[in-house]
Design an enzyme around this catalytic site. Structure first.
Site, PDB file in Angstrom:
ATOM      1  N   GLY A  38       0.644  -1.306   0.176  1.00 33.18           N
ATOM      2  CA  GLY A  38       0.024   0.045  -0.158  1.00 33.18           C
ATOM      3  C   GLY A  38       0.837   1.304   0.185  1.00 33.18           C
ATOM      4  O   GLY A  38       0.193   2.335  -0.469  1.00 33.18           O
ATOM      5  N   CYS A 248     -26.577  -9.356 -19.040  1.00 38.09           N
ATOM      6  CA  CYS A 248     -25.729  -9.131 -20.203  1.00 38.09           C
ATOM      7  C   CYS A 248     -26.623  -9.580 -21.455  1.00 38.09           C
ATOM      8  O   CYS A 248     -27.001 -10.520 -21.694  1.00 38.09           O
ATOM      9  CB  CYS A 248     -24.513  -9.907 -20.296  1.00 38.09           C
ATOM     10  SG  CYS A 248     -23.493  -9.757 -21.864  1.00 38.09           S
ATOM     11  N   CYS A 251     -24.414 -12.505 -23.130  1.00 35.91           N
ATOM     12  CA  CYS A 251     -24.199 -14.085 -22.663  1.00 35.91           C
ATOM     13  C   CYS A 251     -25.174 -14.019 -21.412  1.00 35.91           C
ATOM     14  O   CYS A 251     -25.122 -15.083 -20.838  1.00 35.91           O
ATOM     15  CB  CYS A 251     -22.861 -14.052 -22.082  1.00 35.91           C
ATOM     16  SG  CYS A 251     -22.465 -12.997 -20.670  1.00 35.91           S
ATOM     17  N   CYS A 273     -21.365  -7.420 -21.004  1.00 38.39           N
ATOM     18  CA  CYS A 273     -20.344  -7.369 -19.669  1.00 38.39           C
ATOM     19  C   CYS A 273     -19.047  -6.677 -20.334  1.00 38.39           C
ATOM     20  O   CYS A 273     -18.815  -6.540 -21.545  1.00 38.39           O
ATOM     21  CB  CYS A 273     -19.543  -9.098 -19.930  1.00 38.39           C
ATOM     22  SG  CYS A 273     -20.739 -10.177 -19.486  1.00 38.39           S
ATOM     23  N   CYS A 279     -17.302 -12.576 -21.324  1.00 39.03           N
ATOM     24  CA  CYS A 279     -18.466 -12.580 -21.971  1.00 39.03           C
ATOM     25  C   CYS A 279     -18.387 -13.740 -23.121  1.00 39.03           C
ATOM     26  O   CYS A 279     -19.415 -14.424 -23.269  1.00 39.03           O
ATOM     27  CB  CYS A 279     -18.835 -11.263 -22.387  1.00 39.03           C
ATOM     28  SG  CYS A 279     -20.452 -11.233 -23.053  1.00 39.03           S
TER      29      CYS A 279
END
Lengths: 300, 203
Positions: A38, A248, A251, A273, A279
């Site tokens: 981080g 979607c 898909c 997607c 997808c």
């Protein structure tokens, strides 16, 4: 001895473009970044043969870790086919010659702009983010000397004030991308402009995640299984976006991040997607959305 | 022909350094994971092949190094490092980016190495330490970033003094030093972010 054998013409570029000293400098920064999850490690970012803002940080990190045995995938907003992804893929195809793939599961190194693949990553993969502004506090405090001190003291009250002001103005936390996260309870980190939808995927991910910011000259990292918690309040807990009535159009997937595509001047639209490989894999497996040709055939 | 040994370093600079770094990066990202040395580099005594590989991979004119007495007293080792890395040698531990040690015994007081500052915790020393053997035998129990639950690590030659210094080191987080242990054929990392629990008394 043939001409080819005695010809010692040098490769036009060093493997993966960067010279070895630059790679060593970046590699040292990567090791420090991993040791201090981080924390943004300053590094001497080079000019790359592409403009700032096109992923020069991610490209330098990728170039420094990439080897001949790697399989590289490059995504831009989830898609393998958009400008930035195609350009970077071509760059590494020319300068490194490593194998390229569009399948998430086949890749050993994935460079990404603003999305994390829907498919779960594994221990054997490394995900590299392109980062424009690595400092999560930058828009709250423009002075580097001050933000550095705030990180040193782990003093993140200002960020909470920002999120609180969101609630005061909008009734909810209105930050939807680059949503700040707390890493291992120590550093507040910018997850890059990924939608907050992807934040939970960063938490305890099995893959090593590296972040490169070229213009801002910072590298940071999340080792596998690192605690990554999105900032929130007890009475306003962190929530990802939801689209309960949407799936979607190609898909049929639900619970994924969508791209909205405008279809005509009448305002018709479809949602697909954002992760193109996810997808396509679903379609290949026989999942069809309502605008897929096969779906219409099936209905009739 | 003269039989004096030549130490050629990496045969293929870009690819060998990459293989070496990748193993080190993966090891640093998963503390306690033992990696086989991908490109052992033949080097003069007292440098072992993994140490030599890491020196060539990580050090250059930009990274001051500190050498322990065993290496500092070997002209062959010093000139090998100088020739292949051009790294400036410092006698002041607090200015070293890397410390090359032939044995855990030469660590001394850990706090003499650069610990980084609160503002710049990255300005710290990475200690590369030669050891006889590394294993995942139950000795130290590691946890923290890079480790799913816990990992166990046992490094030959590390005594109680070392482990208590290492425990103090991880309490300094985000300041502190990072360790890379190198045997002839293996390497393993212990960054400052790792919490250490001693499951058995040090021998």
């Amino acid at each position: 001895m043939s001409l080819a054998e005695i010809s010692t013409e040098q490769d036009a570029y060093n493997f993966a473009y960067l010279d070895e000293q630059t790679k060593r400098m970046i590699r040292r920064a990567i090791l420090k970044g991993i040791a201090i999850p981080g924390y943004q490690v300053p590094f001497a970012a080079r000019e790359m043969p592409m403009p700032y803002g096109w992923g020069t940080g991610g490209v330098q990190v990728t170039a420094s870790i990439l080897g001949p045995d790697d399989t590289l995938k490059v995504i831009d907003q989830g898609s393998d086919d958009t400008t930035n992804a195609v350009a970077i893929r071509n760059f590494f195809a020319v300068t490194s010659g490593v194998e390229m793939t569009m399948k998430t599961s086949e890749a050993s190194v994935i460079q990404t702009r603003h999305r994390i693949p829907e498919e779960e990553l594994t221990e054997d993969q490394t995900l590299i983010y392109q980062v424009p502004i690595p400092e999560p506090l930058r828009f709250l405090e423009p002075r580097e000397t001050e933000t550095r001190k705030m990180h040193a003291l782990s003093e993140y009250g200002l960020m909470h004030v920002k999120l609180y002001e969101d609630i005061a103005t909008h009734g909810h936390i209105a930050t939807t991308y680059a949503y700040p996260v707390m890493v291992e309870g120590r550093y507040v980190m910018d997850p890059s402009p990924t939608p907050k939808f992807d934040n939970p995927k960063m938490h305890k991910n099995r893959a090593l995640q590296l972040f490169g910011a070229g213009r801002e000259k910072r590298i940071y990292a999340l080792p596998p299984f690192t605690d990554v918690v999105s900032l929130d309040f007890e009475d306003h807990p962190f929530q990802i976006q939801e689209w309960p009535d949407t799936c979607c159009a190609m898909c049929g997937a639900k619970d994924v991040y969508f791209d909205e595509v405008i279809l005509d001047n009448e305002g018709s639209r479809m949602f697909v997607c954002s992760d193109s490989d996810y997808c396509e894999t679903r379609q290949a497996d026989g999942h069809y959305g309502e605008m897929h040709a096969e779906y219409k055939e099936r209905i009739q | 022909m003269n039989a004096a040994p030549t130490y050629l370093g990496f045969a293929d600079l870009a690819r060998d350094a990459q293989a070496s770094f990748r193993a080190t990066m993966d090891a640093m990202a998963r503390p306690g994971t033992i990696k086989t040395t991908p490109v052992p580099v033949n080097a003069p005594q007292p440098l072992n092949p993994t140490m030599a590989m890491l020196a060539l991979t990580l050090c250059d004119f930009d990274s001051p190094i500190w050498l322990d007495d065993n290496i500092a007293q070997s002209d062959a080792a010093k000139s090998f490092i100088a020739f292949h890395t051009s790294a400036p040698v410092t006698k002041d531990k607090a200015t070293a980016q890397f410390a090359l040690l032939t044995s855990p015994a030469s660590i001394g007081n850990l706090s003499e190495f650069a610990q980084g500052t609160d503002e710049y915790p990255d300005r710290s020393t990475t200690l590369i330490i030669q050891v006889d053997a590394i294993s995942n035998a139950q000795f130290a129990t590691l946890s923290g970033p890079g480790i799913e639950t816990t990992a166990s690590l046992s490094v030959e030659g590390l005594d109680e003094t070392f482990w208590s210094q290492a425990q103090r080191n991880s309490q300094l987080f985000p300041r502190g030093v990072d360790f890379i242990f190198v045997s002839d054929t293996q390497l393993c990392c212990l960054p400052r972010s790792t919490k250490i629990n001693l499951t058995r008394e040090a021998a």
